[in-house]
Design an enzyme around this catalytic site. Structure first.
Site, mmCIF file in Angstrom:
data_model
loop_
_atom_site.group_PDB
_atom_site.id
_atom_site.type_symbol
_atom_site.label_atom_id
_atom_site.label_comp_id
_atom_site.label_asym_id
_atom_site.label_seq_id
_atom_site.Cartn_x
_atom_site.Cartn_y
_atom_site.Cartn_z
ATOM 1 N N ASP A 108 0.870 -1.158 0.064
ATOM 2 C CA ASP A 108 0.083 -0.015 -0.026
ATOM 3 C C ASP A 108 0.927 1.185 0.069
ATOM 4 O OD1 ASP A 108 -1.768 2.048 0.601
ATOM 5 O OD2 ASP A 108 -2.720 1.235 2.246
ATOM 6 N N ILE A 109 0.826 2.031 -1.028
ATOM 7 C CA ILE A 109 1.744 3.278 -1.304
ATOM 8 C C ILE A 109 1.614 4.122 -0.096
ATOM 9 C CG2 ILE A 109 0.212 4.658 -2.687
ATOM 10 C CD1 ILE A 109 2.779 5.031 -4.443
ATOM 11 N N GLY A 136 -9.884 4.480 -6.069
ATOM 12 C CA GLY A 136 -8.268 4.055 -6.433
ATOM 13 C C GLY A 136 -7.225 4.429 -5.122
ATOM 14 N N ASP A 155 -5.790 7.382 -5.486
ATOM 15 C CA ASP A 155 -5.888 8.706 -5.250
ATOM 16 C C ASP A 155 -7.163 8.936 -3.935
ATOM 17 O OD1 ASP A 155 -6.450 11.262 -5.478
ATOM 18 O OD2 ASP A 155 -7.672 11.202 -7.425
ATOM 19 N N GLY A 182 -5.520 1.018 -13.464
ATOM 20 C CA GLY A 182 -6.790 1.049 -12.791
ATOM 21 C C GLY A 182 -8.252 1.374 -13.505
ATOM 22 N N TYR A 188 -8.445 3.688 -15.238
ATOM 23 C CA TYR A 188 -8.228 4.468 -16.692
ATOM 24 C C TYR A 188 -7.853 3.360 -17.605
ATOM 25 C CZ TYR A 188 -8.238 9.334 -15.125
ATOM 26 O OH TYR A 188 -8.752 10.663 -14.752
HETATM 27 N N1 AR6 Z 1 -1.469 1.684 -3.020
HETATM 28 C C1 AR6 Z 1 -0.726 1.281 -4.102
HETATM 29 N N2 AR6 Z 1 -1.762 0.954 -5.350
HETATM 30 C C2 AR6 Z 1 -2.871 1.292 -5.258
HETATM 31 C C3 AR6 Z 1 -3.645 1.588 -4.109
HETATM 32 C C4 AR6 Z 1 -2.642 1.662 -2.894
HETATM 33 N N3 AR6 Z 1 -3.310 2.064 -1.882
HETATM 34 N N4 AR6 Z 1 -4.945 1.610 -4.042
HETATM 35 C C5 AR6 Z 1 -5.131 1.206 -5.670
HETATM 36 N N5 AR6 Z 1 -3.975 1.020 -6.275
HETATM 37 P P1 AR6 Z 1 -6.264 3.645 -10.043
HETATM 38 P P2 AR6 Z 1 -5.655 5.115 -12.522
HETATM 39 C C6 AR6 Z 1 -3.615 0.520 -7.702
HETATM 40 O O1 AR6 Z 1 -7.744 3.297 -10.528
HETATM 41 O O2 AR6 Z 1 -6.149 3.972 -13.383
HETATM 42 C C7 AR6 Z 1 -9.162 7.635 -9.318
HETATM 43 O O3 AR6 Z 1 -10.381 7.836 -9.157
HETATM 44 C C8 AR6 Z 1 -4.686 -0.089 -8.389
HETATM 45 O O4 AR6 Z 1 -4.682 -1.493 -8.016
HETATM 46 O O5 AR6 Z 1 -5.934 4.287 -8.761
HETATM 47 O O6 AR6 Z 1 -4.451 6.042 -13.054
HETATM 48 C C9 AR6 Z 1 -8.499 9.172 -9.943
HETATM 49 O O7 AR6 Z 1 -8.922 10.070 -9.324
HETATM 50 C C10 AR6 Z 1 -3.908 -0.041 -9.805
HETATM 51 O O8 AR6 Z 1 -3.117 -0.963 -9.941
HETATM 52 O O9 AR6 Z 1 -5.765 4.641 -11.203
HETATM 53 C C11 AR6 Z 1 -8.637 9.022 -11.364
HETATM 54 O O10 AR6 Z 1 -10.117 9.525 -11.673
HETATM 55 C C12 AR6 Z 1 -3.233 1.421 -9.712
HETATM 56 O O11 AR6 Z 1 -3.077 1.599 -8.275
HETATM 57 C C13 AR6 Z 1 -8.745 7.610 -11.705
HETATM 58 O O12 AR6 Z 1 -8.822 6.767 -10.539
HETATM 59 C C14 AR6 Z 1 -4.065 2.382 -10.536
HETATM 60 O O13 AR6 Z 1 -5.340 2.392 -10.281
HETATM 61 C C15 AR6 Z 1 -7.206 7.334 -12.035
HETATM 62 O O14 AR6 Z 1 -7.366 5.913 -12.503
#
Ligand code: AR6
Length: 169
Positions: A8-9, A30, A32, A117, A119
């Site tokens: 978890d980042i 996600g 964010d 994720g 996106y």
């Molecule tokens: N630590 C590390 N990685 C994580 C965590 C965490 N705590 N939680 C999720 N991930 P995403 P995107 C991973 O959807 O595709 C948001 O709503 C997740 O499993 O978070 O760039 C923003 O506001 C995946 O592998 O980001 C934007 O609207 C990775 O993080 C949109 O999502 C990215 O997934 C951005 O979409």
């Protein structure tokens, strides 16, 4: 210098963690959502002053209640099939995040898997682009000595591990 780790980042004790944000920089789901929840409402308050962020760009804020001192918010591209400049925009996110960290003289930074994720950027295409950007662009910033790619799930960890090995580690 680049390590692939699973976890978890929000728990990373690096100088900066990178957030996979959207153009508004006002939070979302996600990673964010997890970063805003862990940092507390002062992070959103600072984000409101930034005027959003272009796709492929990056902006830096404090880390507030996070163990990390800074959050570098990047906006990855939404996958639209590959013909809309998605690969260059993904590279640009990583390049700009390193630039902000380098300009502040930071030593350690942790990245999530941007765009793979919500996106929908295909993981097997995103992982080599992200790692190539990190390897290539970090060379310009001598203070940056530690880069972690923090993968949340098994499939992401496997894809980045494979891509790093393919690029010669
Ligand atoms: N630590 C590390 N990685 C994580 C965590 C965490 N705590 N939680 C999720 N991930 P995403 P995107 C991973 O959807 O595709 C948001 O709503 C997740 O499993 O978070 O760039 C923003 O506001 C995946 O592998 O980001 C934007 O609207 C990775 O993080 C949109 O999502 C990215 O997934 C951005 O979409």
């Amino acid at each position: 210098m680049i390590r692939i780790v699973q976890g978890d980042i929000t728990a990373c004790q690096t100088d900066a963690i990178v957030n996979a944000a959207n153009n508004s920089l006002l939070g979302g789901g996600g990673v964010d959502g997890a970063i805003h929840a862990a940092a507390g409402p002062a992070l959103l308050k600072e984000c409101r002053t930034l005027g959003g962020c272009a796709t492929g760009g990056a902006k830096i804020t404090g880390g507030y209640k996070l163990p990390a001192k800074y959050v570098i918010h990047v906006v990855g591209p939404v996958w639209q099939g590959g013909g809309a400049g998605e690969e260059a925009l993904l590279y640009s996110c990583h390049k700009n995040a390193l630039r902000l960290a380098g300009e502040k003289g930071l030593a350690s930074i942790a990245f999530p898997s941007v765009s793979t994720g919500v996106y929908r950027f295909p993981l097997h295409l995103a992982a080599p682009i992200a790692l190539l950007a990190l390897q290539t662009e970090s060379a310009q910033w001598p203070t940056i000595t530690s880069i972690a790619m923090v993968c949340f799930d098994d499939a992401t960890f496997a894809a980045y591990t494979r891509a790093l090995a393919a690029q010669g580690g």
